[in-house]
Design an enzyme around this catalytic site. Structure first.
Site, PDB file in Angstrom:
ATOM      1  N   ASP A 126       0.848  -1.189   0.000  1.00 47.38           N
ATOM      2  CA  ASP A 126       0.000   0.000   0.000  1.00 47.38           C
ATOM      3  C   ASP A 126       0.882   1.237   0.000  1.00 47.38           C
ATOM      4  O   ASP A 126       1.991   1.218   0.566  1.00 47.38           O
ATOM      5  CB  ASP A 126      -0.912   0.013   1.229  1.00 47.38           C
ATOM      6  CG  ASP A 126      -2.107   0.937   1.054  1.00 47.38           C
ATOM      7  OD1 ASP A 126      -3.178   0.458   0.651  1.00 47.38           O
ATOM      8  OD2 ASP A 126      -1.958   2.150   1.284  1.00 47.38           O
TER       9      ASP A 126
ATOM     10  N   VAL B 158      -9.326  -6.738  -9.230  1.00 47.16           N
ATOM     11  CA  VAL B 158     -10.537  -6.533  -8.437  1.00 47.16           C
ATOM     12  C   VAL B 158     -11.059  -5.106  -8.589  1.00 47.16           C
ATOM     13  O   VAL B 158     -12.218  -4.823  -8.330  1.00 47.16           O
ATOM     14  CB  VAL B 158     -10.261  -6.846  -6.949  1.00 47.16           C
ATOM     15  CG1 VAL B 158     -11.512  -6.698  -6.102  1.00 47.16           C
ATOM     16  CG2 VAL B 158      -9.699  -8.258  -6.795  1.00 47.16           C
TER      17      VAL B 158
ATOM     18  N   HIS C  44     -19.829  -6.889 -14.888  1.00 52.30           N
ATOM     19  CA  HIS C  44     -19.986  -6.689 -13.448  1.00 52.30           C
ATOM     20  C   HIS C  44     -20.758  -5.395 -13.245  1.00 52.30           C
ATOM     21  O   HIS C  44     -20.192  -4.333 -13.039  1.00 52.30           O
ATOM     22  CB  HIS C  44     -18.609  -6.608 -12.794  1.00 52.30           C
ATOM     23  CG  HIS C  44     -18.664  -6.471 -11.292  1.00 52.30           C
ATOM     24  ND1 HIS C  44     -19.456  -7.251 -10.493  1.00 52.30           N
ATOM     25  CD2 HIS C  44     -18.001  -5.629 -10.452  1.00 52.30           C
ATOM     26  CE1 HIS C  44     -19.283  -6.917  -9.228  1.00 52.30           C
ATOM     27  NE2 HIS C  44     -18.410  -5.926  -9.178  1.00 52.30           N
TER      28      HIS C  44
END
Length: 448
Positions: free
Chosen positions: A171, A256, A313
């Protein structure tokens, strides 16, 4: 006794020498890691043991191996030396085998925040220590990019599976990644895993991986569609895909980040990887949502429902009801058709429903677990068929666009697209979803 840190390993590397330590000295986990990275051999200095009287008798063979005892200085063998051994199965992989003096986890004070923990051998009673292999074979390293809620849940599931040698959280906020990694490490005894966990600030610091899960990006806010994020997240995903490809040229990328289908295609183009090694997560998530919602109003469990969530999606999600079953029987035998279609509509909007309820942020439990589910299926090389965003190859009359289709997953990614018998209206809806994704990709190309 001396505690040897990473600085001693780096000094030995600069001098072009092995690091020589005493048999009772302690080598910190960070020093072990640096030794692997710099390929510095670590040897144990031989010191004469204290002479004592040997045991009068040896145990019988049935009693197992003889206990370790001290012998005279003239007959005692030298303590075993730790060795860095080149792993033949995969390049760039090193195996560190610690000697007997290091069996037993050193003090927790010796670990830096987010550092790898000792392997299973350090806490298991009896037997020689097992080497910890990082980055080699089907149970090597998984890198999860993005230590937000989705990345945290994905990492938790991957660590709990006890399938991999190491899971690394990455991160831009390195402290957050390291803090979550340390927190996960603290659950090792509770969950019974030996997977090492690290938190770092860059994919370069994470090191080569077998699988990379990309969750980084801006989340949806109430009132936003997934498509509203396309330009912002394309810049993030494209940069990450290029860097991951440079660090982990043999990895599989699992995307994702939303908008999922478009970001998966963008990651494929930016990485330069073959399409088989870039896959999007959404189908597993959307299918799970449909299964759970279908079970809410019935006398059956969600895992008794079988179905496929294909297409996009989002609004163009296609759930072929002709294929939906409960324990092998048509779903409509147990649920009225009108109720089933209501479940389909709710599944399409489930992400927005969660966002609206949370008021800040987006869904993370099911998305994180879905991403981990895909990685585990590949790592186990079971040939499982899961719905995923993959590059269409002409099956279903669709080609050259990432769209949700049934895909067979193997150790190195997608091994094939699986044809399913669809009704004409279902096939038409699937093709329409692919066309809509193409339009959004064209808008992204124009904006770029």
């Amino acid at each position: 006794m001396t505690v040897w840190g990473a600085d001693a390993v780096e000094d030995a590397h600069r001098a072009g020498q092995a690091l020589v330590i005493a048999a009772r000295d302690i080598l910190t986990p960070l020093a072990q890691e640096r030794a692997r990275e710099l390929q510095v051999a670590i040897t144990t200095a031989v010191t004469p043991p204290t002479a004592v009287t040997p045991r009068a008798s040896a145990p019988s063979p049935a009693a197992g191996p003889a206990p370790v005892t001290r012998a005279s200085a003239s007959t005692a063998p030298a303590p075993p030396a730790p060795v860095l051994v080149r792993a033949r199965a995969a390049p760039r992989a090193w195996v560190y085998s610690p000697p007997a003096p290091f069996v037993g986890a050193p003090s927790g004070a010796l670990y830096r925040r987010g550092a790898p923990v000792a392997g299973r051998s350090a806490v298991r009673a009896g037997g020689p220590p097992r080497p910890v292999v990082v980055g080699a074979g089907r149970t090597g390293r998984v890198v999860v990019v993005g230590a937000g809620h989705v990345g945290m849940i994905a990492a938790l599931r991957l660590v709990d599976a006890d399938q991999f040698a190491e899971v690394v959280l990455v991160d831009i906020d390195e402290g957050r990644a390291a803090g979550i990694a340390l927190d996960l490490t603290h659950t090792a005894a509770l969950s019974g895993f030996a997977t090492a966990v690290r938190g770092v600030g860059t994919v370069e610091a994470a090191g080569p991986a077998d699988y990379v899960v990309i969750t980084a990006g801006k989340p949806r806010q109430p009132g936003m569609s997934r498509s509203d994020l396309i330009s912002t997240n394309a810049a993030i995903v494209g940069d990450l895909a290029r860097r991951c490809a440079a660090v982990s040229p043999d990895a599989v990328l699992v995307v994702v980040t939303n908008p999922l289908d478009e970001m998966t295609q963008h990651a494929w183009q930016a990485s330069g990887f073959p399409s088989s090694r870039v896959v999007g997560m959404a189908g597993v998530l959307d299918t799970a949502r449909f299964q759970a919602l279908a079970a809410l109003g019935g006398s059956f469990r969600a895992d008794q429902v079988s179905a496929w969530a294909l297409g996009s999606h989002g609004e163009e999600m296609v759930i072929p009801l002709s294929q939906a079953r409960i324990d092998g029987r048509p779903l409509t035998d147990r649920i009225p058709s009108a109720d089933v279609r209501a479940v389909v509509d709710r599944a399409r909007g489930s992400g927005a429903e969660v966002v609206g309820l949370l008021r800040s942020g987006s869904a993370f439990m099911a998305p994180g677990m879905s991403a981990a589910r895909m990685v585990l299926a590949m790592a186990r090389d079971s040939g499982e068929v899961l719905p995923a965003a993959v590059l269409a190859d002409g099956t279903y009359g669709i080609r050259d666009v990432y769209v949700g289709l049934p895909a067979r997953l193997g150790r190195h990614g997608v091994t094939g697209i699986v044809p399913v018998d669809l009704q004409p209206d279902e096939l038409a809806a699937l093709r329409a979803a692919a066309d809509r994704i193409r339009e959004r990709l064209a808008d992204l190309a124009t904006a770029s």
